[in-house]
Design an enzyme around this catalytic site. Structure first.
Site, PDB file in Angstrom:
ATOM      1  N   SER A 169       4.101  -0.035   0.432  1.00 31.34           N
ATOM      2  CA  SER A 169       4.768   1.262   0.451  1.00 31.34           C
ATOM      3  C   SER A 169       5.761   1.373  -0.704  1.00 31.34           C
ATOM      4  CB  SER A 169       5.431   1.483   1.811  1.00 31.34           C
ATOM      5  OG  SER A 169       5.889   2.807   1.938  1.00 31.34           O
ATOM      6  N   ASP A 193      -0.843   0.833   0.127  1.00 31.94           N
ATOM      7  CA  ASP A 193      -0.471   2.216   0.403  1.00 31.94           C
ATOM      8  C   ASP A 193       0.881   2.555  -0.231  1.00 31.94           C
ATOM      9  OD1 ASP A 193      -1.584   4.555   1.481  1.00 31.94           O
ATOM     10  OD2 ASP A 193      -0.107   4.569   3.086  1.00 31.94           O
ATOM     11  N   HIS A 264      -0.519   4.328   7.684  1.00 31.50           N
ATOM     12  CA  HIS A 264       0.234   3.773   6.553  1.00 31.50           C
ATOM     13  C   HIS A 264       0.123   2.246   6.511  1.00 31.50           C
ATOM     14  CE1 HIS A 264       3.015   3.897   3.296  1.00 31.50           C
ATOM     15  NE2 HIS A 264       4.083   3.503   3.976  1.00 31.50           N
TER      16      HIS A 264
END
Length: 459
Positions: A169, A193, A264
Site C-alpha cells: 500500500s 496494491d 486491498h
C-alpha cells in the site's frame, strides 16, 4: 474522494479501537523483537515518526532482532546480517488502527523458506497511524531514514542491486522514494496494491514508477478504492481486473474491517502464496480486462516473446525480453483462497449467421469441483465469440461442456447453429492446442452438452 476515504478509515479506526484494549509500545518477549503497537493515547494525539528495523534470517526465522547501523560495527551484538546475501526489505503501509500488521512474519518467513536472504522489516507504525493525509506527509521522511541505513549496509559490503524492496500500500511509495534517492539503482521493487488516494494524480517523483529500480512490479487488487488504478511498474499484475477479488465479502453482514480491506490485502496474501511456488500465477498482457475476458489476449508472444510474467521471486518475474517493457498491464484470474491460482480456459464459439440477437450460457464441468458458468450475448453482425473462464483443474481434467439458449424468451431467438465449439488452455502456443466439436445445433428449449475424454499431455 480522497478525503472521503480518509474519513471512512478514521471512523473505522475509532469504532474498532474504542472496543479494544490499549496496546504496548513494543510487544516482545525477553529475547525476540516485534513490531510496534500504538497506544490509544498516542493514537488520539497523532502518531510520531519513529522508525525501527527488525532482522530475520534463516538462523533466526522465529525470533526477530532489532537491527540498526550500530549492529554492524558492535561485536557484542553479533548481528546475523550477512552482507554477502541478498536483502529483502518489507515496508508496511497506513495503519488505520495504530496496530502492528499481522501478515509481516508470515511474509518474512515465506521469503526465507524460498531463498537464503536477509529480511529487514521497516517498523514505522507510529508514523503510519492516525489520519491518512497526515501519514502521507511522513512517507518521504521514512524513505530518507531507510536510505541512511542502506548506505551504511553498502559500506559494509552489500550491493545496491541486491536489495529487493517489498512495499504494501503506502509502503510501495516509500519503496519508490528510496529508489529515487538511489537513482533507480536498487535491484527490485515489488508494490503490493500500491496506495491510490493522494497518489493517482501525483508526479512520478512522488509515487512508485518504473524508474525507481532496475525492475519494478506491482500487484493490483483494489484499484477502485484503496489501491492505485494506473500502472506503476515495468509490469503490473491486475488480478481479476484489479478489483473485487473472489471470496471478499460484499454483504452487510461482513465485519466492517474485513469489508473495507479484503480486496486491498489480497495482494499480500497472493504474494505470500506465490512464494511457495505450488502453482504458477501467470499474467497475460492485454489492453484492458474486458479484452482479456473476451479472449483477445491468448499468449505472451508479441510483448514478452513467448514467456509470460509470473508473480513470485523469479528474476524480473520471468521476463527475458530486453529492453524491459514499461508500465505493461497483465491480467489474470484467481480463486477465492490459497494458493489462488487457476487454469485459464478459453472457450471459442463460431456461430452461423443469426437472424436475431441471442444469449448463450456456457458451462464447464469437472468432477468434484463447482461448475464454471459464463453467459455470452450474441449479435447478428458477429460470428465468433470468445470468453476466458477460471478453472480449478487443467483442460485435460474438464469432463464436459454444456451450452444453453438462455436468451430464447427475451430475444425470441430460435435454434442456433454453431460451426464449431472449441476449448483450450492459456497461454496457447498453437491453434491445434484447442479441442473442438464441429457442427452443433442448440435448440430453443433443450441444452446441448458434450463429454470429453482427454489424457493430460496427449493434446
Amino acid at each position: 474522494m480522497a478525503l472521503l476515504r480518509s474519513a471512512v478509515l478514521s471512523l473505522l479506526a475509532i469504532l474498532v479501537y474504542a472496543s479494544s484494549t490499549a496496546g504496548n509500545h513494543t510487544v516482545s518477549t525477553a529475547e525476540c523483537a516485534d513490531l510496534s503497537n500504538t497506544t490509544w493515547s498516542e493514537y488520539r494525539h497523532g502518531g510520531k515518526l519513529e522508525v525501527q528495523y527488525l532482522l530475520l534470517t534463516r538462523s533466526n526465522m522465529d525470533c526477530a532482532t532489532v537491527f540498526s547501523k550500530e549492529s554492524l560495527s558492535d561485536p557484542q551484538r553479533r548481528s546475523p546480517f550477512n552482507s554477502s546475501l541478498p536483502s529483502k526489505v518489507i515496508i508496511h503501509g497506513f495503519r488505520a488502527l495504530g496496530t502492528k500488521p499481522s501478515w509481516v512474519k508470515t511474509l518474512a518467513q515465506g521469503l526465507l523458506w524460498a531463498e537464503d536472504v536477509n529480511v529487514l522489516v521497516v517498523d514505522w507504525v507510529y508514523g503510519a497511524s492516525f489520519a491518512y493525509n497526515r501519514v502521507v506527509q511522513n512517507y518521504k521522511e521514512v524513505a530518507v531514514q531507510i536510505s541512511v541505513l542502506i548506505n551504511e549496509l553498502i559500506t559494509h559490503g552489500s550491493k545496491l542491486e541486491s536489495f529487493h524492496f517489498i512495499g504494501v500500500s503506502l509502503g510501495a511509495h516509500v519503496s519508490g522514494f528510496v529508489g529515487t534517492l538511489f537513482g533507480g539503482k536498487i535491484g527490485r521493487i515489488t508494490g503490493l496494491d500500491p496506495a491510490g488516494p493522494m497518489f493517482k494524480g501525483a508526479d512520478v517523483y512522488d509515487r512508485l514508477d518504473p524508474s525507481d529500480a532496475l525492475f519494478v512490479e506491482a500487484i493490483h487488487t483494489d484499484s477502485d478504492y484503496f489501491g492505485i488504478s494506473i500502472p506503476v511498474g515495468h509490469v503490473d499484475f491486475f488480478l481479476n481486473g484489479g478489483m473485487d477479488q473472489a471470496g471478499c465479502a460484499r454483504s452487510q453482514f461482513a465485519s466492517m474491517y474485513g469489508y473495507f480491506i479484503c480486496d486491498h490485502m489480497r495482494a499480500v496474501h497472493v504474494y505470500i502464496s506465490a512464494l511457495n511456488d505450488s502453482c504458477p500465477l501467470t499474467g497475460f498482457p492485454c489492453y484492458s480486462y474486458d479484452q482479456f475476458l473476451n479472449g483477445r489476449c491468448v499468449d505472451c508472444q508479441e510483448t514478452f516473446e513467448g514467456t509470460c510474467p509470473r508473480i513470485g521471486l523469479l528474476e524480473r518475474s520471468g521476463i527475458t525480453v530486453s529492453p524491459l517493457p514499461y508500465q505493461e498491464k497483465v491480467f489474470l484470474l484467481t480463486s477465492a483462497s490459497a494458493p489462488f491460482c487457476v487454469h485459464h480456459i478459453l472457450v471459442e464459439l463460431e456461430v452461423s449467421p443469426l437472424e436475431k440477437s441471442a444469449e448463450v450460457q456456457v458451462t464447464l464441468s469437472s468432477g468434484g469441483h463447482p461448475e464454471m458458468e459464463r453467459k455470452l450475448k450474441m449479435h447478428t453482425k458477429e460470428n465468433v465469440y470468445k470468453t476466458v473462464m477460471a478453472s480449478p483443474v487443467p483442460l485435460c481434467k474438464i469432463h464436459s461442456i454444456q451450452l444453453k439458449n438462455t436468451g430464447s424468451r427475451f430475444y425470441r431467438q430460435g435454434d442456433i447453429r454453431f460451426q464449431s465449439v472449441c476449448i483450450s488452455e492459456l497461454p496457447r502456443k498453437r491453434e491445434t492446442d484447442a479441442v473442438c466439436v464441429n457442427t452443433v445445433y442448440l435448440g430453443r428449449s433443450f441444452p446441448w452438452s458434450h463429454d470429453f475424454v482427454l489424457l493430460c499431455g496427449s493434446y
